[in-house]
Design a protein around this motif. Structure first.
Motif, PDB file in Angstrom:
ATOM      1  N   ALA A 128       0.885  -1.168   0.000  1.00 53.86           N
ATOM      2  CA  ALA A 128       0.000   0.000   0.000  1.00 53.86           C
ATOM      3  C   ALA A 128       0.916   1.208   0.000  1.00 53.86           C
ATOM      4  CB  ALA A 128      -0.909   0.034   1.220  1.00 53.86           C
ATOM      5  N   ASP A 130       0.433   4.309   1.466  1.00 53.56           N
ATOM      6  CA  ASP A 130       0.275   5.373   2.473  1.00 53.56           C
ATOM      7  C   ASP A 130       1.546   5.763   3.238  1.00 53.56           C
ATOM      8  OD1 ASP A 130      -0.564   2.714   3.310  1.00 53.56           O
ATOM      9  OD2 ASP A 130      -0.889   3.549   5.283  1.00 53.56           O
ATOM     10  N   ASP A 138      -3.609   5.977   0.392  1.00 48.95           N
ATOM     11  CA  ASP A 138      -3.009   4.697  -0.009  1.00 48.95           C
ATOM     12  C   ASP A 138      -2.719   4.602  -1.507  1.00 48.95           C
ATOM     13  OD1 ASP A 138      -3.841   4.301   2.622  1.00 48.95           O
ATOM     14  OD2 ASP A 138      -4.250   2.184   2.308  1.00 48.95           O
ATOM     15  N   SER A 174      -2.958  -4.047   1.213  1.00 53.68           N
ATOM     16  CA  SER A 174      -3.909  -3.496   2.189  1.00 53.68           C
ATOM     17  C   SER A 174      -4.542  -2.220   1.663  1.00 53.68           C
ATOM     18  CB  SER A 174      -3.201  -3.210   3.516  1.00 53.68           C
ATOM     19  OG  SER A 174      -2.372  -2.076   3.407  1.00 53.68           O
ATOM     20  N   LYS A 204     -11.375  -4.789   4.087  1.00 53.13           N
ATOM     21  CA  LYS A 204     -10.779  -3.777   4.951  1.00 53.13           C
ATOM     22  C   LYS A 204     -11.734  -2.605   5.014  1.00 53.13           C
ATOM     23  CE  LYS A 204      -6.763  -0.880   5.656  1.00 53.13           C
ATOM     24  NZ  LYS A 204      -5.382  -0.607   5.265  1.00 53.13           N
ATOM     25  N   TYR A 210      -8.102   2.735  13.248  1.00 51.58           N
ATOM     26  CA  TYR A 210      -6.710   2.715  12.762  1.00 51.58           C
ATOM     27  C   TYR A 210      -5.880   3.902  13.258  1.00 51.58           C
ATOM     28  CZ  TYR A 210      -8.901  -0.299   9.163  1.00 51.58           C
ATOM     29  OH  TYR A 210      -9.625  -1.251   8.495  1.00 51.58           O
ATOM     30  N   PHE A 213      -2.268   3.446  14.645  1.00 52.97           N
ATOM     31  CA  PHE A 213      -1.343   2.957  13.610  1.00 52.97           C
ATOM     32  C   PHE A 213      -0.824   4.122  12.768  1.00 52.97           C
ATOM     33  CE2 PHE A 213      -0.555   1.793   9.213  1.00 52.97           C
ATOM     34  CZ  PHE A 213       0.172   0.612   9.263  1.00 52.97           C
ATOM     35  N   ARG A 214      -1.727   5.029  12.437  1.00 49.81           N
ATOM     36  CA  ARG A 214      -1.309   6.165  11.604  1.00 49.81           C
ATOM     37  C   ARG A 214      -0.330   7.052  12.369  1.00 49.81           C
ATOM     38  NH1 ARG A 214      -7.328   7.121   8.904  1.00 49.81           N
ATOM     39  NH2 ARG A 214      -7.390   5.090   7.868  1.00 49.81           N
ATOM     40  N   LYS A 228     -10.806   7.593   3.970  1.00 47.68           N
ATOM     41  CA  LYS A 228     -10.441   6.592   2.980  1.00 47.68           C
ATOM     42  C   LYS A 228     -11.697   5.881   2.478  1.00 47.68           C
ATOM     43  CE  LYS A 228      -5.718   5.931   4.735  1.00 47.68           C
ATOM     44  NZ  LYS A 228      -4.616   4.956   4.978  1.00 47.68           N
ATOM     45  N   GLN A 232     -11.847   2.084   1.081  1.00 46.43           N
ATOM     46  CA  GLN A 232     -12.097   1.097   2.129  1.00 46.43           C
ATOM     47  C   GLN A 232     -13.608   0.921   2.316  1.00 46.43           C
ATOM     48  OE1 GLN A 232      -9.763   2.517   5.472  1.00 46.43           O
ATOM     49  NE2 GLN A 232      -7.822   2.013   4.460  1.00 46.43           N
ATOM     50  N   LYS A 259     -10.573  -6.869   8.502  1.00 51.55           N
ATOM     51  CA  LYS A 259      -9.933  -5.863   9.334  1.00 51.55           C
ATOM     52  C   LYS A 259     -10.840  -4.648   9.480  1.00 51.55           C
ATOM     53  CE  LYS A 259      -6.008  -2.816   9.077  1.00 51.55           C
ATOM     54  NZ  LYS A 259      -4.978  -2.279   8.234  1.00 51.55           N
ATOM     55  N   TYR A 282      -7.428  -9.009  11.731  1.00 51.42           N
ATOM     56  CA  TYR A 282      -6.434  -8.083  12.276  1.00 51.42           C
ATOM     57  C   TYR A 282      -7.049  -7.373  13.476  1.00 51.42           C
ATOM     58  CZ  TYR A 282      -2.344  -4.895  11.649  1.00 51.42           C
ATOM     59  OH  TYR A 282      -1.177  -4.186  11.791  1.00 51.42           O
ATOM     60  N   VAL A 284      -6.692  -4.542  15.349  1.00 54.53           N
ATOM     61  CA  VAL A 284      -5.928  -3.370  14.910  1.00 54.53           C
ATOM     62  C   VAL A 284      -5.478  -2.489  16.072  1.00 54.53           C
ATOM     63  CG1 VAL A 284      -7.013  -3.380  12.626  1.00 54.53           C
ATOM     64  CG2 VAL A 284      -7.969  -1.932  14.463  1.00 54.53           C
ATOM     65  N   SER A 285      -4.751  -1.450  15.682  1.00 57.04           N
ATOM     66  CA  SER A 285      -4.124  -0.564  16.670  1.00 57.04           C
ATOM     67  C   SER A 285      -5.116   0.022  17.667  1.00 57.04           C
ATOM     68  CB  SER A 285      -3.388   0.551  15.943  1.00 57.04           C
ATOM     69  OG  SER A 285      -4.268   1.275  15.093  1.00 57.04           O
ATOM     70  N   TYR A 324      -0.932  -6.954  18.005  1.00 56.10           N
ATOM     71  CA  TYR A 324       0.223  -6.350  18.676  1.00 56.10           C
ATOM     72  C   TYR A 324       0.513  -7.057  19.998  1.00 56.10           C
ATOM     73  CZ  TYR A 324      -0.670  -2.963  15.065  1.00 56.10           C
ATOM     74  OH  TYR A 324      -0.879  -2.393  13.840  1.00 56.10           O
TER      75      TYR A 324
HETATM   76  C1  PBG Z   1      -2.272   0.989   5.498  1.00 55.43           C
HETATM   77  C2  PBG Z   1      -2.585   0.171   6.673  1.00 55.43           C
HETATM   78  C3  PBG Z   1      -3.331   0.603   7.780  1.00 55.43           C
HETATM   79  C4  PBG Z   1      -3.293  -0.427   8.709  1.00 55.43           C
HETATM   80  C5  PBG Z   1      -2.561  -1.479   8.151  1.00 55.43           C
HETATM   81  N1  PBG Z   1      -2.143  -1.087   6.874  1.00 55.43           N
HETATM   82  C6  PBG Z   1      -3.966   1.913   8.072  1.00 55.43           C
HETATM   83  C7  PBG Z   1      -4.938   2.511   7.167  1.00 55.43           C
HETATM   84  O1  PBG Z   1      -5.528   1.870   6.302  1.00 55.43           O
HETATM   85  O2  PBG Z   1      -5.133   3.719   7.324  1.00 55.43           O
HETATM   86  C8  PBG Z   1      -3.932  -0.362  10.066  1.00 55.43           C
HETATM   87  C9  PBG Z   1      -3.413  -1.266  11.113  1.00 55.43           C
HETATM   88  C10 PBG Z   1      -3.810  -0.922  12.493  1.00 55.43           C
HETATM   89  O3  PBG Z   1      -4.613  -0.006  12.758  1.00 55.43           O
HETATM   90  O4  PBG Z   1      -3.293  -1.601  13.387  1.00 55.43           O
HETATM   91  N2  PBG Z   1      -2.603   0.565   4.267  1.00 55.43           N
END
Ligand code: PBG
Length: 336
Positions: A128, A130, A138, A174, A204, A210, A213-214, A228, A232, A259, A282, A284-285, A324
């Motif tokens: 991806a 981003d 992305d 992704s 996704k 997210y 993560f960002r 997004k 997405q 995810k 996933y 996620v964060s 994580y």
């Molecule tokens: C980017 C990507 C993202 C995550 C994994 N790959 C963020 C997004 O799409 O903005 C998120 C992972 C997470 O939040 O743990 N393509």
């Protein structure tokens, strides 16, 4: 007249099997092992570098030398694979994300070094743009600021190929562009990279989970108020996830992913029931951050909740979970 003679006992006593540990263990339908875990990691330039991610307590961005040591521990704990996410310096970001396919870029170098140091550990790379775009989206933007699908796919192909050539075992798109899995598969076949697996982030969602993560990869600042939603998926949709998964499989994906995780376990179940393919989710964060906030306040029991949250992915039908908590969970599983 005795009261007892007229009283009916329960016809089923489900508590009988719950009475003792041995029978609880015998009837347990799903279990969690370290082989179910994929550990997402953030890699930095430099040496001896470790930076905490403020919104993800316990998660650090690591330079490659430190990452190798941590990955060695993960491998020893029985974790099959790690998923690599780069922290790309601002000066390497651009409108067209050229750094994404630099053969000696941070990801490509990290893959080579990790495969050399730990050949048995699976390496998954994120496909991806981003981390590489100056705007944090992305993909490649058209004149109107819309992410242009086919131009983006052209760049993703170069990126995926550069990862596979560096030795990535699994490339994981992704980005949610249409047709990218088929195009990547075709390029990999043309280049005789027939064993590179594709783990498609098929379903996704355009999620607000997210955020941390960002922060971790440093795309938040560029993205501003993130949107997004033109690529997405809408969190209100379930059938569309099945459509996405079916397309990615037809295009050559080996594994599919849903995810985020916990709010989307119904989607995991539907995908597993309908398609019966290797299905991943996933955590996620944002899910990690919520848990950590509760743990740090003593609002939830840490170890028990980590393992419960992951076991529930298995019950929902996932074959594995990106989390994580992977190392922490694997350590708990090794001692329990
Ligand atoms: C980017 C990507 C993202 C995550 C994994 N790959 C963020 C997004 O799409 O903005 C998120 C992972 C997470 O939040 O743990 N393509």
């Amino acid at each position: 007249m005795s009261f007892m003679t007229t009283r009916q006992f329960p016809t089923s006593r489900l508590r009988r099997m719950r009475r003792d540990d041995f029978s609880r263990r015998l009837m347990r339908e799903h279990t969690l092992t370290s082989a179910d875990l994929i550990w997402p990691v953030f890699v930095l330039e430099g040496e001896g570098q470790r930076e905490a991610v403020a919104s993800m307590p316990g998660v650090d961005r690591l330079s490659l030398d430190l990452l190798i040591e941590e990955a060695r521990e993960a491998f020893a704990l029985g974790i099959p694979a790690i998923a690599l996410f780069p922290v790309v310096s601002k000066k390497l970001k651009s409108e067209l994300a050229e750094e994404a396919y630099n053969a000696s870029g941070l990801v490509q170098r990290s893959v080579r070094t990790l495969k050399e140091a730990l050949p048995g550990l699976g390496i998954i790379t994120d496909v991806a743009l981003d981390p590489y775009t100056s705007h944090g989206q992305d993909g490649i933007l058209d004149e109107a600021g819309y992410v242009h699908n086919d131009r983006t796919v052209e760049t993703l192909l170069k990126q995926a190929l550069s990862h596979a050539e560096a030795g990535a075992d699994v490339v994981a798109p992704s980005d949610m562009m249409d047709g990218r899995v088929g195009s990547i598969r075709q390029v990999l076949e043309q280049e005789q990279l027939v064993n590179t697996r594709i783990m498609a982030y098929s379903a996704k969602y355009a999620s607000h989970y997210y955020g941390p993560f960002r922060d971790a990869v440093g795309s938040a600042g560029n993205l501003g108020r993130a949107d997004k939603t033109t690529y997405q998926m809408d969190p209100g949709n379930g059938d569309e996830a099945l459509h996405e998964v079916a397309l990615d499989l037809a295009e050559g994906a080996d594994m599919v992913m849903i995810k985020p995780g916990m709010p989307y376990l119904d989607v995991v179940r539907r995908v597993k029931d309908e398609l019966r393919v290797p299905t991943f989710a996933y955590q996620v964060s944002g899910e990690y951050a919520m848990h950590m906030a509760a743990f740090e306040n003593d609002w939830l029991e840490t170890d028990e909740v980590i393992l419960e949250s992951l076991l529930c992915f298995k019950r929902a039908g996932a074959d594995g979970v990106l989390t994580y908590f992977a190392k922490r969970a694997a350590r708990l599983l090794a001692t329990s």
